[in-house]
Design an enzyme around this catalytic site. Structure first.
Site, short mmCIF file in Angstrom:
data_model
loop_
_atom_site.label_atom_id
_atom_site.label_comp_id
_atom_site.label_asym_id
_atom_site.label_seq_id
_atom_site.Cartn_x
_atom_site.Cartn_y
_atom_site.Cartn_z
N HIS A 139 2.50 1.02 13.30
CA HIS A 139 3.01 -0.36 13.28
C HIS A 139 2.37 -1.18 12.18
CE1 HIS A 139 4.01 0.25 17.82
NE2 HIS A 139 4.91 0.82 17.02
N ASP A 151 -5.27 -3.10 13.78
CA ASP A 151 -6.64 -3.35 13.34
C ASP A 151 -7.16 -2.08 12.64
OD1 ASP A 151 -7.43 -2.85 16.78
OD2 ASP A 151 -8.01 -1.47 15.18
N CYS A 210 4.73 -9.45 0.16
CA CYS A 210 5.75 -10.48 -0.02
C CYS A 210 6.94 -10.17 0.89
CB CYS A 210 6.22 -10.50 -1.47
SG CYS A 210 7.61 -11.61 -1.71
#
Ligand code: BV8
Ligand code: ZN
Length: 253
Positions: free
Chosen positions: A124, A109, A132
């Site tokens: 992460h 977040d 893509c």
């Protein structure tokens, strides 16, 4: 419920006063009081039959792209509705008081940034950086906030504007390497710091969980803030039991 009796040990308070280089290492627990489910609690509805670690993998995306994309869109909708909490704000305030402070987060977040933290490294990845799954081209989200997928709805991922392959969340899945620049920055910071605060992480996911150990090995003071015990308890100099939004602001007192 605020817990007024959380004493910050004098040795930690003075380590904080004297610290010149601080690392704030955070996990999903720091966003819990913003209403964002921690990683393991983020599996409700349809997803409850999955194990998070099984869903947060390239294999899961390959076999059930609509379940995985739906799960991340549900989590992104949560983040867009959430606001930074007192812990995020206190960490941003700490950065203004300490000569050098970096936030190294496992979270996907953007609440640290929205609370005002200027130096944030995402080990992460981020919910806000879809790309893509084939040619890697960054992709814009479909216009506006995701329609609130009720828990468990399958949402087919968009097709890449460039090559047509499915768009994937911009996060690091299990079995995938961490972004090299983020990881190198984090390791260097952990090995140079005087103080590392580990806040709201279960300290189970590697290589991220190595960071407090690297800081300890380099002679830093390590303090942990978490309502539950973690494998770091045995090695941290300080274990402050409780919620981040209660305890982190007290570090500023
Ligand atoms: C890698 C992004 C190798 C996605 C995440 C066997 C097979 C395969 C791999 C492995 C294996 N054994 C080990 C591994 C490596 C694996 C790993 O560590 N597995 C563990 C679980 C055994 N790691 C990887 O695969 C990593 N990559 O190793 O690559 C490689 C090397 C070279 C070349 C190729 C490959 C990648 C790991 C990254 C995975 N992605 N997130 C997404 O978010 O969907 S990790 C994900 O789980 C989150 O980021 C989070 O950090 C982590 C843990 O989830 P949670 O438990 O929810 O969150 P957290 O840990 O933060 O815990 C919550 C804590 O908050 C709790 O302690 C709770 O008490 C506390 N809390 C609750 N409320 C509060 C609170 N604290 C404060 N205040 C509160 N109010
Ligand atoms: Zn593409």
């Amino acid at each position: 419920m605020k817990n007024p009796h959380h004493d910050i040990p004098a040795t930690l308070a003075s380590a904080l006063q004297e610290a010149r280089r601080v690392v704030v290492f955070t996990g999903a627990g720091v966003s819990a009081e913003s209403g964002i489910a921690t990683f393991r609690d983020a599996l409700t509805g349809l997803w409850s039959r999955f194990d998070a670690q099984a869903l947060a993998t390239p294999e899961a995306f390959r076999s059930h792209p609509d379940i995985v994309w739906g799960w991340y869109e549900w989590r992104r909708a949560q983040v867009l509705r959430a606001a930074p909490n007192a812990a995020h704000r206190a960490i941003a305030e700490l950065e203004r008081r300490v000569p050098e402070l970096i936030v190294v987060t496992q979270n996907v977040d953007d609440l640290h940034e929205r609370a005002g933290s200027a130096h944030v490294v995402h080990l992460h990845g981020s919910l806000h950086a879809p790309r893509c799954s084939s040619c890697g081209t960054p992709q814009p989200f479909p216009e506006g906030a995701p329609s609130e997928p009720e828990e468990g709805r399958r949402i087919a991922p968009p097709a890449c504007a460039r090559c047509g392959a499915p768009v994937r969340p911009g996060v690091v899945w299990f079995g995938e390497s961490l972004p090299a620049d983020a990881w190198n920055t984090a390791i260097r910071a952990a090995e140079r710091c005087d103080l590392l605060l580990s806040i709201g992480t279960s300290a189970l996911v590697y290589p991220a969980a190595e960071l407090p150990q690297r800081a300890l090995a380099a002679g830093a003071v390590v303090a942990q803030i978490n309502p539950a015990a973690t494998p770091l308890d045995a090695r941290a100099h300080h274990n402050l039991r409780g919620a981040a939004a209660d305890i982190v602001p007290e570090l500023l007192a």
